[in-house]
Design a protein around this motif. Structure first.
Motif, PDB file in Angstrom:
ATOM      1  N   ILE A 169       0.961  -1.157  -0.061  1.00  0.00           N
ATOM      2  CA  ILE A 169      -0.074  -0.010  -0.020  1.00  0.00           C
ATOM      3  C   ILE A 169       0.726   1.327  -0.110  1.00  0.00           C
ATOM      4  CG2 ILE A 169      -0.296   0.127   2.562  1.00  0.00           C
ATOM      5  CD1 ILE A 169      -3.301   0.857   2.023  1.00  0.00           C
ATOM      6  N   GLY A 170       0.398   2.251  -0.513  1.00  0.00           N
ATOM      7  CA  GLY A 170       1.066   3.441  -0.604  1.00  0.00           C
ATOM      8  C   GLY A 170       0.282   4.738  -0.890  1.00  0.00           C
ATOM      9  N   ILE A 171       0.832   5.856  -0.432  1.00  0.00           N
ATOM     10  CA  ILE A 171      -0.092   7.058  -0.181  1.00  0.00           C
ATOM     11  C   ILE A 171       0.733   8.461  -0.623  1.00  0.00           C
ATOM     12  CG2 ILE A 171      -0.022   7.450   2.017  1.00  0.00           C
ATOM     13  CD1 ILE A 171      -3.049   8.509   2.044  1.00  0.00           C
ATOM     14  N   MET A 172       0.345   9.383  -1.420  1.00  0.00           N
ATOM     15  CA  MET A 172       1.168  10.554  -1.443  1.00  0.00           C
ATOM     16  C   MET A 172       0.089  11.479  -1.594  1.00  0.00           C
ATOM     17  SD  MET A 172       3.979   9.773  -4.533  1.00  0.00           S
ATOM     18  CE  MET A 172       4.539  11.427  -4.548  1.00  0.00           C
ATOM     19  N   LEU A 173       0.477  12.616  -0.675  1.00  0.00           N
ATOM     20  CA  LEU A 173      -0.584  13.647  -0.569  1.00  0.00           C
ATOM     21  C   LEU A 173       0.089  14.978  -0.789  1.00  0.00           C
ATOM     22  CD1 LEU A 173      -2.306  13.046   2.761  1.00  0.00           C
ATOM     23  CD2 LEU A 173      -3.315  12.513   0.389  1.00  0.00           C
ATOM     24  N   ILE A 174      -0.580  16.170  -1.311  1.00  0.00           N
ATOM     25  CA  ILE A 174       0.179  17.441  -1.698  1.00  0.00           C
ATOM     26  C   ILE A 174       0.319  18.115  -0.329  1.00  0.00           C
ATOM     27  CG2 ILE A 174      -1.059  17.880  -3.886  1.00  0.00           C
ATOM     28  CD1 ILE A 174      -3.007  19.616  -2.278  1.00  0.00           C
ATOM     29  N   SER A 175       1.284  18.889  -0.317  1.00  0.00           N
ATOM     30  CA  SER A 175       1.802  19.425   1.100  1.00  0.00           C
ATOM     31  C   SER A 175       0.788  20.027   1.946  1.00  0.00           C
ATOM     32  CB  SER A 175       2.952  20.462   0.989  1.00  0.00           C
ATOM     33  OG  SER A 175       3.955  19.584   0.306  1.00  0.00           O
ATOM     34  N   LYS A 176      -0.257  20.950   1.294  1.00  0.00           N
ATOM     35  CA  LYS A 176      -1.374  21.530   1.981  1.00  0.00           C
ATOM     36  C   LYS A 176      -2.319  20.347   2.586  1.00  0.00           C
ATOM     37  CE  LYS A 176      -4.955  22.415  -1.222  1.00  0.00           C
ATOM     38  NZ  LYS A 176      -5.879  23.481  -1.938  1.00  0.00           N
ATOM     39  N   ALA A 177      -2.083  19.168   2.420  1.00  0.00           N
ATOM     40  CA  ALA A 177      -3.038  18.274   3.055  1.00  0.00           C
ATOM     41  C   ALA A 177      -2.267  17.765   4.358  1.00  0.00           C
ATOM     42  CB  ALA A 177      -3.469  17.176   2.046  1.00  0.00           C
ATOM     43  N   ASN A 178      -1.211  18.161   4.536  1.00  0.00           N
ATOM     44  CA  ASN A 178      -0.325  17.711   5.694  1.00  0.00           C
ATOM     45  C   ASN A 178      -1.008  18.089   7.085  1.00  0.00           C
ATOM     46  OD1 ASN A 178       1.282  16.146   4.180  1.00  0.00           O
ATOM     47  ND2 ASN A 178       2.890  17.705   4.275  1.00  0.00           N
ATOM     48  N   GLY A 179      -1.209  17.324   8.057  1.00  0.00           N
ATOM     49  CA  GLY A 179      -1.641  17.834   9.474  1.00  0.00           C
ATOM     50  C   GLY A 179      -3.253  17.697   9.535  1.00  0.00           C
ATOM     51  N   LYS A 180      -3.834  17.076   8.801  1.00  0.00           N
ATOM     52  CA  LYS A 180      -5.160  17.164   8.778  1.00  0.00           C
ATOM     53  C   LYS A 180      -5.752  15.481   9.184  1.00  0.00           C
ATOM     54  CE  LYS A 180      -5.952  21.176   5.898  1.00  0.00           C
ATOM     55  NZ  LYS A 180      -6.327  21.774   4.577  1.00  0.00           N
ATOM     56  N   GLN A 181      -4.728  14.848   9.271  1.00  0.00           N
ATOM     57  CA  GLN A 181      -5.123  13.320   9.310  1.00  0.00           C
ATOM     58  C   GLN A 181      -5.556  12.690   8.281  1.00  0.00           C
ATOM     59  OE1 GLN A 181      -7.138  13.029  13.251  1.00  0.00           O
ATOM     60  NE2 GLN A 181      -5.096  13.078  14.096  1.00  0.00           N
ATOM     61  N   TYR A 182      -5.614  13.401   6.918  1.00  0.00           N
ATOM     62  CA  TYR A 182      -6.114  12.499   5.858  1.00  0.00           C
ATOM     63  C   TYR A 182      -5.191  11.239   5.573  1.00  0.00           C
ATOM     64  CZ  TYR A 182      -8.548  16.870   4.382  1.00  0.00           C
ATOM     65  OH  TYR A 182      -9.484  17.793   4.424  1.00  0.00           O
ATOM     66  N   PRO A 183      -3.941  11.038   5.779  1.00  0.00           N
ATOM     67  CA  PRO A 183      -3.609   9.635   5.443  1.00  0.00           C
ATOM     68  C   PRO A 183      -4.324   8.566   6.132  1.00  0.00           C
ATOM     69  CG  PRO A 183      -1.637  11.215   6.054  1.00  0.00           C
ATOM     70  CD  PRO A 183      -3.047  11.929   6.460  1.00  0.00           C
ATOM     71  N   GLU A 184      -4.473   8.765   7.678  1.00  0.00           N
ATOM     72  CA  GLU A 184      -5.093   7.708   8.542  1.00  0.00           C
ATOM     73  C   GLU A 184      -6.643   7.486   7.743  1.00  0.00           C
ATOM     74  OE1 GLU A 184      -2.397  10.106  11.184  1.00  0.00           O
ATOM     75  OE2 GLU A 184      -3.833  10.557   9.412  1.00  0.00           O
ATOM     76  N   GLU A 185      -7.121   8.599   7.314  1.00  0.00           N
ATOM     77  CA  GLU A 185      -8.716   8.267   7.088  1.00  0.00           C
ATOM     78  C   GLU A 185      -8.715   7.751   5.681  1.00  0.00           C
ATOM     79  OE1 GLU A 185     -12.388  11.293   5.965  1.00  0.00           O
ATOM     80  OE2 GLU A 185     -10.889  12.125   7.218  1.00  0.00           O
ATOM     81  N   ALA A 186      -7.687   7.968   4.652  1.00  0.00           N
ATOM     82  CA  ALA A 186      -7.679   7.770   3.169  1.00  0.00           C
ATOM     83  C   ALA A 186      -7.030   5.855   3.171  1.00  0.00           C
ATOM     84  CB  ALA A 186      -6.747   8.543   2.232  1.00  0.00           C
ATOM     85  N   MET A 187      -6.343   5.894   4.178  1.00  0.00           N
ATOM     86  CA  MET A 187      -5.661   4.461   3.922  1.00  0.00           C
ATOM     87  C   MET A 187      -6.262   3.383   4.863  1.00  0.00           C
ATOM     88  SD  MET A 187      -1.391   4.624   3.757  1.00  0.00           S
ATOM     89  CE  MET A 187      -1.076   2.976   4.405  1.00  0.00           C
ATOM     90  N   GLY A 188      -7.282   4.068   5.908  1.00  0.00           N
ATOM     91  CA  GLY A 188      -7.996   2.961   6.432  1.00  0.00           C
ATOM     92  C   GLY A 188      -9.131   2.523   5.598  1.00  0.00           C
ATOM     93  N   ALA A 189      -9.633   3.576   4.824  1.00  0.00           N
ATOM     94  CA  ALA A 189     -10.660   3.236   3.716  1.00  0.00           C
ATOM     95  C   ALA A 189     -10.240   2.140   2.768  1.00  0.00           C
ATOM     96  CB  ALA A 189     -11.145   4.441   3.222  1.00  0.00           C
ATOM     97  N   LEU A 190      -9.098   2.380   2.203  1.00  0.00           N
ATOM     98  CA  LEU A 190      -8.390   1.763   1.404  1.00  0.00           C
ATOM     99  C   LEU A 190      -8.149   0.223   1.828  1.00  0.00           C
ATOM    100  CD1 LEU A 190      -7.635   1.164  -1.643  1.00  0.00           C
ATOM    101  CD2 LEU A 190      -5.392   2.334  -1.025  1.00  0.00           C
ATOM    102  N   MET A 191      -7.648   0.258   3.043  1.00  0.00           N
ATOM    103  CA  MET A 191      -7.384  -1.132   3.899  1.00  0.00           C
ATOM    104  C   MET A 191      -8.966  -1.944   3.912  1.00  0.00           C
ATOM    105  SD  MET A 191      -5.034   0.253   6.863  1.00  0.00           S
ATOM    106  CE  MET A 191      -4.942  -1.446   7.735  1.00  0.00           C
ATOM    107  N   GLU A 192      -9.822  -1.192   4.234  1.00  0.00           N
ATOM    108  CA  GLU A 192     -11.237  -1.866   4.407  1.00  0.00           C
ATOM    109  C   GLU A 192     -11.630  -2.320   3.043  1.00  0.00           C
ATOM    110  OE1 GLU A 192     -15.697  -0.730   5.698  1.00  0.00           O
ATOM    111  OE2 GLU A 192     -14.206   0.513   6.085  1.00  0.00           O
ATOM    112  N   TYR A 193     -11.289  -1.603   1.976  1.00  0.00           N
ATOM    113  CA  TYR A 193     -11.784  -2.238   0.618  1.00  0.00           C
ATOM    114  C   TYR A 193     -10.855  -3.197   0.184  1.00  0.00           C
ATOM    115  CZ  TYR A 193     -11.871  -2.022  -4.574  1.00  0.00           C
ATOM    116  OH  TYR A 193     -12.223  -2.257  -5.584  1.00  0.00           O
ATOM    117  N   ALA A 194      -9.484  -3.274   0.480  1.00  0.00           N
ATOM    118  CA  ALA A 194      -8.670  -4.373   0.168  1.00  0.00           C
ATOM    119  C   ALA A 194      -9.130  -5.680   0.867  1.00  0.00           C
ATOM    120  CB  ALA A 194      -7.223  -4.051   0.639  1.00  0.00           C
TER     121      ALA A 194
END
Length: 192
Positions: free
Chosen positions: A102-127
């Motif tokens: 699994i991998g993720i890349m976010l634009i800099s302005k998305a940092n500090g908003k807990q988007y990685p946890e939210e996005a990857m958690g959803a992708l894990m559930e999908y997987a």
């Protein structure tokens, strides 16, 4: 390949309009400092073209999803599942199981908003639920402390015995049984 949503994100397969922000992401020195360095525009366009073609293939190799912030309808990054044999050591498992990287890349302005946890958690559930995956592997640069932090929040397993001390990379994994146990606990707590 499906689209899915979280409270704040739409996660959908790539479309042609994602090429420009995808290429900008690969040209961003701050984003790419822990990912092997920036890409040329030609490299990024080639990778994006390959990602679009992969969506149409019957045999899964790599699937990519754009991450869209629902409140602004803006592309803020992408994430992927890869069924290819791991190119990094250690080999995550000698068992014959359906495992992905699994991998993720976010634009800099998305940092500090807990988007990685939210996005990857959803992708894990999908997987686990739709791709019948048994194990999710994550490889990342040791110096990438943000990735290490959010993998810990997602409860990925870090085993010191599985680390390759000859590289600057770390490895963590998450198993389907662990996911099922987490869901059972959440359902039990919710029903109380």
């Amino acid at each position: 390949m499906h689209s899915f949503t979280t409270a704040r994100l739409l996660i959908r397969p790539f479309i042609q309009e994602d090429e420009e922000p995808y290429c900008q992401l690969y040209a961003d020195e701050k984003v790419m400092r822990n990912c092997g360095g920036v890409f040329t525009l030609a490299q990024a366009k080639k990778n994006f073209g390959n990602a679009l073609k992969a969506i149409q293939r019957k045999k899964k190799t790599v699937l990519n999803w754009a991450i869209i912030e629902r409140s602004s309808n803006q592309f803020i990054g992408f994430q992927a599942l890869s069924w290819q044999k791991p190119t990094q050591t250690p080999k995550p498992s000698i068992d014959n199981i359906n495992q992905v990287e699994i991998g993720i890349m976010l634009i800099s302005k998305a940092n500090g908003k807990q988007y990685p946890e939210e996005a990857m958690g959803a992708l894990m559930e999908y997987a686990f639920n739709y791709q019948n995956v048994d194990r999710i592997n994550a490889f990342y640069a040791n110096k990438n402390l943000a990735t290490k932090r959010f993998l810990k929040k997602l409860q990925f397993n870090f085993d010191p015995n599985l680390q390759d001390n000859t590289t600057d990379n770390s490895y963590q994994y998450f198993d389907k049984k662990q996911w099922q146990n987490s869901v059972i606990i959440l359902l039990y707590e919710y029903s109380l």
